[in-house]
Design an enzyme around this catalytic site. Structure first.
Site, mmCIF file in Angstrom:
data_model
loop_
_atom_site.group_PDB
_atom_site.id
_atom_site.type_symbol
_atom_site.label_atom_id
_atom_site.label_comp_id
_atom_site.label_asym_id
_atom_site.label_seq_id
_atom_site.Cartn_x
_atom_site.Cartn_y
_atom_site.Cartn_z
ATOM 1 N N ASN A 161 0.821 -1.209 0.000
ATOM 2 C CA ASN A 161 0.000 0.000 0.000
ATOM 3 C C ASN A 161 0.856 1.260 0.000
ATOM 4 O O ASN A 161 1.907 1.310 0.630
ATOM 5 C CB ASN A 161 -0.902 0.014 1.241
ATOM 6 C CG ASN A 161 -1.810 1.220 1.261
ATOM 7 O OD1 ASN A 161 -2.594 1.408 0.327
ATOM 8 N ND2 ASN A 161 -1.691 2.055 2.281
ATOM 9 N N VAL A 162 0.381 2.264 -0.727
ATOM 10 C CA VAL A 162 0.977 3.595 -0.674
ATOM 11 C C VAL A 162 -0.151 4.555 -0.300
ATOM 12 O O VAL A 162 -1.096 4.734 -1.080
ATOM 13 C CB VAL A 162 1.580 4.005 -2.032
ATOM 14 C CG1 VAL A 162 2.307 5.347 -1.897
ATOM 15 C CG2 VAL A 162 2.529 2.938 -2.558
ATOM 16 N N GLY A 163 -0.094 5.124 0.879
ATOM 17 C CA GLY A 163 -1.203 5.964 1.333
ATOM 18 C C GLY A 163 -0.718 7.191 2.073
ATOM 19 O O GLY A 163 0.420 7.249 2.543
ATOM 20 N N TYR A 165 -1.246 9.406 5.335
ATOM 21 C CA TYR A 165 -1.798 9.367 6.683
ATOM 22 C C TYR A 165 -1.124 10.468 7.479
ATOM 23 O O TYR A 165 -0.004 10.864 7.175
ATOM 24 C CB TYR A 165 -1.532 8.005 7.338
ATOM 25 C CG TYR A 165 -2.005 6.864 6.490
ATOM 26 C CD1 TYR A 165 -3.340 6.496 6.478
ATOM 27 C CD2 TYR A 165 -1.126 6.179 5.647
ATOM 28 C CE1 TYR A 165 -3.797 5.471 5.676
ATOM 29 C CE2 TYR A 165 -1.576 5.153 4.837
ATOM 30 C CZ TYR A 165 -2.904 4.796 4.855
ATOM 31 O OH TYR A 165 -3.355 3.790 4.036
ATOM 32 N N MET A 182 -10.548 2.108 8.295
ATOM 33 C CA MET A 182 -11.030 1.708 6.964
ATOM 34 C C MET A 182 -9.886 1.624 5.951
ATOM 35 O O MET A 182 -10.082 1.120 4.847
ATOM 36 C CB MET A 182 -12.050 2.726 6.436
ATOM 37 C CG MET A 182 -13.398 2.700 7.110
ATOM 38 S SD MET A 182 -13.314 3.599 8.663
ATOM 39 C CE MET A 182 -14.991 3.407 9.257
ATOM 40 N N HIS A 183 -8.720 2.144 6.288
ATOM 41 C CA HIS A 183 -7.660 2.254 5.294
ATOM 42 C C HIS A 183 -6.739 1.038 5.302
ATOM 43 O O HIS A 183 -6.641 0.305 6.286
ATOM 44 C CB HIS A 183 -6.865 3.539 5.524
ATOM 45 C CG HIS A 183 -7.669 4.775 5.223
ATOM 46 N ND1 HIS A 183 -7.275 6.029 5.585
ATOM 47 C CD2 HIS A 183 -8.850 4.934 4.587
ATOM 48 C CE1 HIS A 183 -8.175 6.920 5.191
ATOM 49 N NE2 HIS A 183 -9.142 6.273 4.583
ATOM 50 N N GLU A 274 -8.219 19.246 11.151
ATOM 51 C CA GLU A 274 -8.414 18.176 10.169
ATOM 52 C C GLU A 274 -9.134 18.661 8.911
ATOM 53 O O GLU A 274 -9.656 19.768 8.873
ATOM 54 C CB GLU A 274 -9.213 17.035 10.810
ATOM 55 C CG GLU A 274 -8.344 15.985 11.488
ATOM 56 C CD GLU A 274 -7.582 15.120 10.487
ATOM 57 O OE1 GLU A 274 -7.816 15.273 9.268
ATOM 58 O OE2 GLU A 274 -6.762 14.301 10.922
#
Lengths: 475, 79
Positions: A161-163, A165, A182-183, A274
């Site tokens: 995975n590349v995300g 955060y 959820m990720h 956020e």
């Protein structure tokens, strides 16, 4: 034109008049965040910002708002900077169909120029860290591409995975890390923690502009972000092997941080302003031990401001949230015309659709809530007819005002899943969700008096294109 | 800088440690609370650095920190 690193994209932004160099001395706080905050308040085509004269630093180079306007988003995709938003989304969806495009591995990554290891790791000596919002718990890395692998299937390239955060810097070699359940990275962490093992991780900062877009994109668990980057770039994504973890990381990154998420440990983190326009609460979150840092000489530290929308993060994840929902909905409902999921990562979505039969639009709305991304986000859906442009908010408001009979067209479903950060959730992670059906009822749902709508003249579409061409030619 | 702040603006804890100093000597320090991990630069505005000016809505107590929820929850170990 595909950019292999951040620096080449900054050059293009400058040539296109979309980069503002601020050479006067600024304070690290509050100036940098306030300037980036201001870009969201000065119009839709605000420039990226580059700071290189920050009080107390000697070699700081800080880039903000790199994706923070429709002009910059278009340039990131290699499109003309005046490309309308709807066309950017359509082009994004068209390029998606080339997925997967295999990446190209290179050995000469520029971030190999400098290294810190073990006890010598000091993030403050590499990065000109700074704070964003008044109530933030500390300094954050908020625009990284974070790479992790499925501990049960580490050789599966697609499950790597590349995300993006959020990551708080809580020490010279320690980070606090927020994996939303959820990720994908949360699934990796759960599998590692169930076995009592640390989860290796690579955090890459200052990436090429398409890498930032795919890292923030809600793709399927086993789809490779690198293969999607290749499709969106129209050229293979350049990758390299990270020296400590052996993970695949972007070739062009400014900084590559490697370490582990320490198993079964939680520590206070946050709060942080956020994307919801609210602060997250302080929570106990996983922690990362940094074991190695690799970086280009004089790295550019790229960050983004986020707070009350719209900010850079909304431009960055606007189109990339629309397209997966569009593709997933169209797979079963080809009647879906367009999806606007640009509001706070898709917490609110507007969908235009043709109707197969009475009640059909509401079914499309329910499906949006059960897509992989919808499970954690889509809390409100507005359905509009196929001839309403969901990106044209006056048209959407017209449909809401003219087509909705609240008693029959507003559906509220209680106690569904949503990400914990949603401010309206109660308890955190649980929300009711709402469908507003602003489509024209069709048989056998025979309601209202919709028999004589006023339509655009047949020649209007041709004239709209002609006027756009004339305006563009005028410069 | 000459000396560390005496208390955390956010939670009033009195153990403050030094995380970083400015590359240009003597301009600022980055310091951190040993309990709530709040991190600040010494030249930030008073509303971020001084207990008496720090907004009440962002203050934390020891209880807030102890009772903060875990995200994500630590899963059970597989047997």
């Amino acid at each position: 034109m595909a950019y292999d690193d951040l620096r080449s994209f900054l050059d293009t932004l400058e040539k296109e008049g979309q980069l503002l160099r601020i050479t006067d001395e600024v304070l690290p706080e509050p100036d940098i965040a306030a300037a980036a905050n201001a870009t969201g308040r000065i119009g839709e085509n605000a420039p990226a910002l580059h700071f290189d004269n920050v009080k107390g630093f000697t070699d700081a180079r800080i880039a903000m708002n790199v994706h923070g306007s429709w002009a910059n988003h278009a340039l990131a995709l290699g499109l003309p900077k005046n490309t309308p938003v709807k066309e950017q989304v359509e082009e994004f969806a068209r390029r998606w169909d080339a997925f997967p495009v295999a990446p190209e591995r290179r050995e000469d990554a520029p971030w190999r120029e400098n290294t810190q290891e073990g006890e010598d790791v000091d993030l403050f000596s590499v990065l000109p860290l700074f704070r964003l919002n008044d109530g933030d718990g500390g300094f954050y890395l908020d625009k990284a591409a974070v790479v992790s692998r499925d501990p049960e299937d580490p050789d599966d390239f697609g499950k790597q995975n590349v995300g993006t955060y959020r990551i708080q810097v809580i020490g010279t070699d320690r980070l606090a890390f927020q994996p939303v359940p959820m990720h994908d990275v949360a699934q990796h962490l759960r599998k590692a923690e169930e076995k009592g093992e640390d989860l290796p991780i690579a955090i890459t900062l200052g990436n090429d502009p398409v890498m930032a877009i795919v890292a923030g994109m809600p793709m399927a668990y086993d789809q490779s972000e690198y293969e999607m980057a290749g499709a969106l770039r129209g050229a293979p994504a350049p990758i390299a092997t990270a020296p400590l973890t052996g993970f695949d990381v972007p070739w062009g990154s400014e900084v590559v941080i490697e370490g582990v998420i320490e198993s079964r440990k939680r520590q206070i983190e946050g709060p942080f302003g956020e994307f919801t326009g609210h602060y997250s609460g302080g929570r106990r979150m996983p922690v990362i031990r940094v074991d190695r840092v690799s970086y280009r000489t004089n790295p550019v530290f790229e960050s983004l401001y986020l707070g009350m929308p719209w900010t850079e993060c909304d431009y960055l994840v606007g189109p990339n949230t629309c397209v997966p929902l569009l593709k997933q909905l169209r797979a079963e409902f080809p009647e879906v015309q367009a999806v606007n999921a640009m509001y706070t990562h898709g917490l609110m979505v507007i969908i235009s659709t043709a109707k197969r039969y009475g009640g059909f639009a509401k079914a499309v709305g329910m499906r949006a809530m059960t897509t992989p991304h919808g499970l954690g986000y889509v809390a409100q859906v507005i359905l509009v007819d196929e001839d309403v442009d969901p990106f044209n908010l006056p048209q959407v408001m017209w449909a809401m005002s003219a087509k909705v009979n609240p008693k029959d067209d507003v559906v509220v479903i209680p106690n569904l899943s949503v990400l914990e950060l949603a401010p309206a959730a109660q308890p955190a992670g649980i929300s009711s969700k709402m469908i507003i059906d602003a489509t024209t009822p069709v048989a056998p749902d025979v309601r209202g008096n919709f028999s004589t709508p006023a339509k655009d003249l047949p020649e209007t579409a041709e004239w709209a294109a002609r006027l756009q061409r004339l305006i563009a030619a005028r410069g | 800088m000459n000396h560390l702040p005496v208390e955390c603006p956010r939670c009033a804890f009195e153990e403050i440690s030094l995380l970083a100093t400015s590359p240009v000597p003597g301009v600022w320090d980055v310091v951190q609370c040993g309990r709530c991990l709040y991190t600040w630069r010494t030249i930030e505005p008073a509303r971020r650095t001084r207990r008496d000016a720090y907004p009440d809505s962002f203050k934390l107590t020891a209880q807030d920190i102890e009772n903060a929820i875990e995200v994500p929850a630590v899963p059970p170990l597989l047997k």
